[in-house]
Design a protein around this motif. Sequence first.
Motif, short mmCIF file in Angstrom:
data_model
loop_
_atom_site.label_atom_id
_atom_site.label_comp_id
_atom_site.label_asym_id
_atom_site.label_seq_id
_atom_site.Cartn_x
_atom_site.Cartn_y
_atom_site.Cartn_z
N UNK A 96 12.79 14.21 -8.85
CA UNK A 96 12.49 14.53 -10.35
C UNK A 96 11.24 14.18 -11.74
N UNK A 97 10.61 15.37 -11.33
CA UNK A 97 9.91 15.04 -12.31
C UNK A 97 8.92 14.18 -12.49
N UNK A 98 8.93 12.82 -11.44
CA UNK A 98 8.16 12.62 -11.69
C UNK A 98 7.38 11.60 -9.92
N UNK A 99 5.94 12.07 -10.06
CA UNK A 99 5.39 12.07 -8.32
C UNK A 99 5.21 10.17 -8.57
N UNK A 100 6.19 10.45 -7.38
CA UNK A 100 6.29 9.28 -6.47
C UNK A 100 5.82 8.62 -5.31
N UNK A 101 5.12 7.75 -4.30
CA UNK A 101 5.00 7.51 -3.13
C UNK A 101 6.50 7.79 -2.10
N UNK A 102 6.04 8.50 -1.30
CA UNK A 102 7.36 8.63 0.32
C UNK A 102 6.85 8.08 1.73
N UNK A 103 6.08 7.14 0.71
CA UNK A 103 5.31 6.07 2.26
C UNK A 103 4.71 5.03 1.66
N UNK A 104 5.00 4.29 2.71
CA UNK A 104 3.72 2.77 2.29
C UNK A 104 4.14 1.48 3.65
N UNK A 160 0.85 -1.20 0.05
CA UNK A 160 0.03 0.12 0.15
C UNK A 160 0.90 1.36 0.06
N UNK A 161 1.06 1.96 -0.91
CA UNK A 161 1.60 3.26 -1.42
C UNK A 161 0.76 4.52 -0.26
N UNK A 162 1.30 5.36 -0.24
CA UNK A 162 0.96 7.02 -0.10
C UNK A 162 1.94 8.21 -0.15
N UNK A 163 1.45 9.63 0.30
CA UNK A 163 2.07 10.11 0.21
C UNK A 163 2.69 10.75 -1.22
N UNK A 164 2.68 11.42 -2.31
CA UNK A 164 2.82 11.13 -3.33
C UNK A 164 3.35 12.48 -3.38
N UNK A 165 4.61 12.89 -3.78
CA UNK A 165 5.55 14.33 -3.95
C UNK A 165 6.39 14.18 -5.54
N UNK A 166 6.45 15.03 -6.03
CA UNK A 166 7.65 14.94 -7.02
C UNK A 166 8.58 14.80 -6.72
#
Length: 284
Positions: free
Chosen positions: A249-257, A241-247
């Motif tokens: 290097x130009x990509x939107x990625x989750x920082x917590x899981x 399960x992933x959440x807390x998406x942030x940009x």
Amino acid sequence: MREKLLIAAGMLATVSLAGIALGKRRWREGTSALRERIEASRLPVVPGTVDLDALDALPAPVQRYFRTVLQQGMPMVAGVRMQHRGRFNMGGQATSWKPFRSDQLVVTRRPGFDWNARIMMMPGLPVHVHDAYAAGEGVLHAALLGLVSLADMRGGAGIAQGELMRFLAEAAWYPTALLPGQGVRWEAVDAEQARATLTDGPVSVTLQFRFNAAGLIDTVRAEARGRMVGKRIIPTPWQGHFWNYRRRSGMLVPLEGEVSWLTADGALPYWRGSITDIKYQVAG
């Protein structure tokens, strides 16, 4: 007597420090060798840039995801270095959460990664862990102080399949690896879900991705992944399960899981963590 006790205590402390230093050195050497294998199997990432106009054949939620997290013409990800911190459940059903720190290397083509973790069982007593996929081989190695082996599984078949599943699930952190040109085959399920299949030589895995209302990956699920229960490996449903998406290097990625086994008694989380640093190597 007091002097003898002090001398004995000093000798014990010296031996303990020497053991810790030896364990660290041996673990670093093993990490270097494992990562050299991953790097040696690296292949060129082609194409070198993202083409969002080539997504029309994909299921609708997958198209929306790529158009949300990627940008037209951005470079493809060839590798990742990241660091995590969090808690790991060492107790199975009887939960026993321990703090960990880890660094991870990922190569997107040929798929490969090494999660190198240090889990603190108690102050001064770490368990070092490699969870990896290298040149088609799965690796799960845990050692107290880096010296005393607690688990050491390596090879193809089930262990390789389980590790390739992890690579595919964690591609939310390196989303260009999920594009169809990178070897992933997508199949529609419904308006919110799609199945992804990744094949590397004789190893093939399929995971079901669920996307949230914002078009982002919410959960990734396997119907069966090998779970250690005592000395046996039991196929068990598994979910990330992933959440807390942030940009980044130009990509939107989750920082917590969070990662869980889905048992007959309910979800059993065993990994909760956050990314503290992430750096990308791009194609070309």
